[in-house]
Design an enzyme around this catalytic site. Structure first.
Site, short mmCIF file in Angstrom:
data_model
loop_
_atom_site.label_atom_id
_atom_site.label_comp_id
_atom_site.label_asym_id
_atom_site.label_seq_id
_atom_site.Cartn_x
_atom_site.Cartn_y
_atom_site.Cartn_z
N HIS A 44 1.15 -1.04 -0.37
CA HIS A 44 0.21 0.33 -0.09
C HIS A 44 0.75 1.45 0.55
O HIS A 44 0.39 2.17 -0.09
CB HIS A 44 -1.13 0.13 1.84
CG HIS A 44 -2.47 -0.94 1.08
ND1 HIS A 44 -2.88 0.15 0.13
CD2 HIS A 44 -2.33 -2.57 1.35
CE1 HIS A 44 -4.18 -0.99 0.08
NE2 HIS A 44 -3.82 -2.49 1.11
N ASP A 46 2.44 1.86 -2.92
CA ASP A 46 3.29 1.80 -4.52
C ASP A 46 2.30 3.67 -5.13
O ASP A 46 3.24 4.14 -5.74
CB ASP A 46 2.62 0.70 -5.45
CG ASP A 46 1.12 0.18 -5.75
OD1 ASP A 46 0.52 1.06 -4.23
OD2 ASP A 46 1.22 -0.11 -6.31
N SER A 134 -3.41 -10.90 -7.93
CA SER A 134 -2.82 -10.07 -9.48
C SER A 134 -3.50 -10.46 -10.57
O SER A 134 -2.99 -10.29 -11.78
CB SER A 134 -1.32 -9.79 -9.52
OG SER A 134 -1.69 -8.62 -8.35
N SER A 135 -4.72 -11.36 -10.17
CA SER A 135 -5.24 -12.18 -11.43
C SER A 135 -5.81 -11.10 -12.57
O SER A 135 -5.66 -11.29 -13.66
CB SER A 135 -6.58 -12.75 -10.81
OG SER A 135 -7.07 -12.18 -10.46
N ASP A 180 1.08 -3.75 -9.58
CA ASP A 180 0.87 -5.11 -10.54
C ASP A 180 0.86 -5.44 -11.81
O ASP A 180 1.57 -6.45 -11.92
CB ASP A 180 -0.68 -5.44 -9.73
CG ASP A 180 -1.03 -4.96 -8.44
OD1 ASP A 180 -0.38 -5.84 -7.89
OD2 ASP A 180 -2.95 -5.16 -8.19
C1 GLA Z 1 -3.42 -3.78 -5.72
C2 GLA Z 1 -3.14 -2.88 -5.96
C3 GLA Z 1 -1.39 -2.01 -6.04
C4 GLA Z 1 -1.65 -1.78 -4.74
C5 GLA Z 1 -1.51 -2.95 -4.18
C6 GLA Z 1 -1.27 -2.76 -2.31
O1 GLA Z 1 -3.03 -4.81 -5.35
O2 GLA Z 1 -3.50 -2.59 -6.91
O3 GLA Z 1 -1.44 -1.33 -6.79
O4 GLA Z 1 -1.41 -0.83 -4.03
O5 GLA Z 1 -2.21 -3.45 -4.01
O6 GLA Z 1 0.30 -3.12 -2.20
#
Ligand code: GLA
Length: 391
Positions: A44, A46, A134-135, A180
């Site tokens: 959290h 990025d 991250s699907s 992601d």
């Molecule tokens: C999700 C978002 C990312 C990042 C994470 C937490 O995966 O897509 O951009 O903020 O949460 O680190």
């Protein structure tokens, strides 16, 4: 076996080709692949100009396709009804919901003035959905890779990741950071990806020691970043930074946070403390990885989890339990560090461990988690995997 096996890219491609044939009676001429990701540390932040340290995982989304001499895309996917998208006009947000990732990526290519030919496609995936792995980024990046081939171009990797991120912002309504999509495109075997989210530049950090393994544990508590918790956290960090009065979180220190504490109130103060301390932990973790100081990595991962749980409030009981189960096994049992990973509110944990103990660690986590929650988790081991590419 408590560690679930990862399907190979080849077997997923065979499945996608066979389903393309079964669904549309078409032989594939193109196959695009994109991986999911797991983040080791830097959560959290990025979207706060921070540093993050993800890797692409050996769980993939594969798309088999063939141009169809029309202006329509017909797309099938496992357990979903096939859909059709008109490629001759502007893409609107629509239903079913999952098609918005595709619509956003198509529009991204249209914005670059590409004319997309019609095609038939079928999507197979081994990335669990709603697991914080991250699907959706894999869908965007895999699909963008397919469209590159269809219009006979290769985008700059960073531009492709940003196009995918924009699709998620504009069409799926999730104001995500860049982690992601960067992980899914820049991923490489034996490499972690250190992303400087202020400059937008990735740096590869070697992770090739076979004695180390990464276990991903999906709690099977589904997370949904579209339900507002993610956007609310992002807004809190923006408010925190405004009260500090600096242009970027990278310029902010804990002294700045304390100086603004009264104006912030408790919630924004805790969110801000998470951002500043997590940036610090991530920088330290990279140093620890580079020097092989694994006892320190464990402490940093533990600190990250605590901060996400107490200050950022994105964990949940099941994630806390899964992390605690790994921590109980401890260094003697081969666990080097554990924490929740990804957006949170459910999803997965990441455990760094000694490879020789990985199966025993997974067995124990699996059994105890199931006994205490009644939920069957999914655990698998992974090494850093290649980013989006054509087969
Ligand atoms: C999700 C978002 C990312 C990042 C994470 C937490 O995966 O897509 O951009 O903020 O949460 O680190």
């Amino acid at each position: 076996m408590s560690l679930s096996q990862n399907s190979t890219i080849d077997s997923l491609a065979d499945e996608a080709r066979a389903q393309l044939k079964a669904t549309f009676d078409v032989e594939s001429s193109l196959v695009a692949v994109a991986p999911g990701r797991v983040n080791l540390i830097g959560e959290h932040i990025d979207y706060c100009d921070g540093f993050v340290l993800p890797l692409a995982i050996e769980r993939y989304l594969v798309i088999a396709a063939r141009p169809n001499d029309s202006t329509t895309a017909r797309i099938g996917a496992s357990n979903l009804d096939p859909i059709e998208l008109d490629l001759s006009s502007r893409q609107e947000v629509g239903s079913p919901k999952w098609t918005n990732y595709l619509r956003g990526v198509i529009q991204g290519f249209m914005d670059l003035n590409y004319t997309l030919p019609g095609f038939d496609a079928y999507i197979s995936s081994s990335i669990p959905l709603g697991a914080g792995l991250s699907s959706s980024a894999a869908l965007e990046c895999g699909f963008a890779t397919l469209l590159e081939a269809l219009v006979d171009t290769v985008l700059d990797t960073k531009d492709k990741a940003l196009l995918a991120q924009k699709a998620e912002h504009d069409y799926a309504d999730v104001p995500c950071g860049i982690m992601d999509q960067f992980a899914s495109t820049f991923g490489a075997s034996d490499q972690l990806i250190l992303i400087d989210c202020r400059s937008g530049e990735p740096e590869m950090v070697p992770f090739s020691d076979p004695s180390l393994s990464i276990i991903v544990a999906n709690t099977n508590i589904s997370h949904d970043l579209t339900d507002g918790g993610y956007a609310a956290r992002r807004k809190d960090t923006e408010d925190g930074l405004a009260l500090i009065g600096k242009p970027s979180w990278r310029d902010a220190t804990m002294e700045d946070v304390y100086a603004a504490q009264e104006k912030m109130g408790d919630r924004i103060f805790r969110r801000s403390r998470h951002v500043v301390t997590e940036i610090g932990r991530t920088i330290e973790a990279v140093e620890a990885f580079k020097s092989g100081d694994f006892s320190n990595i464990g402490k940093l991962m533990e600190g990250s989890h605590r901060s996400l749980r107490d200050d950022f409030e994105v964990s949940c009981d099941e994630l806390d339990l899964m992390v605690a189960l790994a921590q109980e096994i401890g260094f003697e049992g081969g666990v080097l560090g554990a924490r929740m990973t990804g957006g949170g509110f459910g999803g997965s944990t990441v455990t760094l461990c000694r490879s020789s103990d990985a199966e025993a660690i997974a067995q124990q986590m699996h059994t105890r988690y199931q006994a205490q929650t009644g939920i069957t988790p999914l655990l698998f081991a992974t090494r850093p995997a290649p980013g989006a590419h054509l087969l």
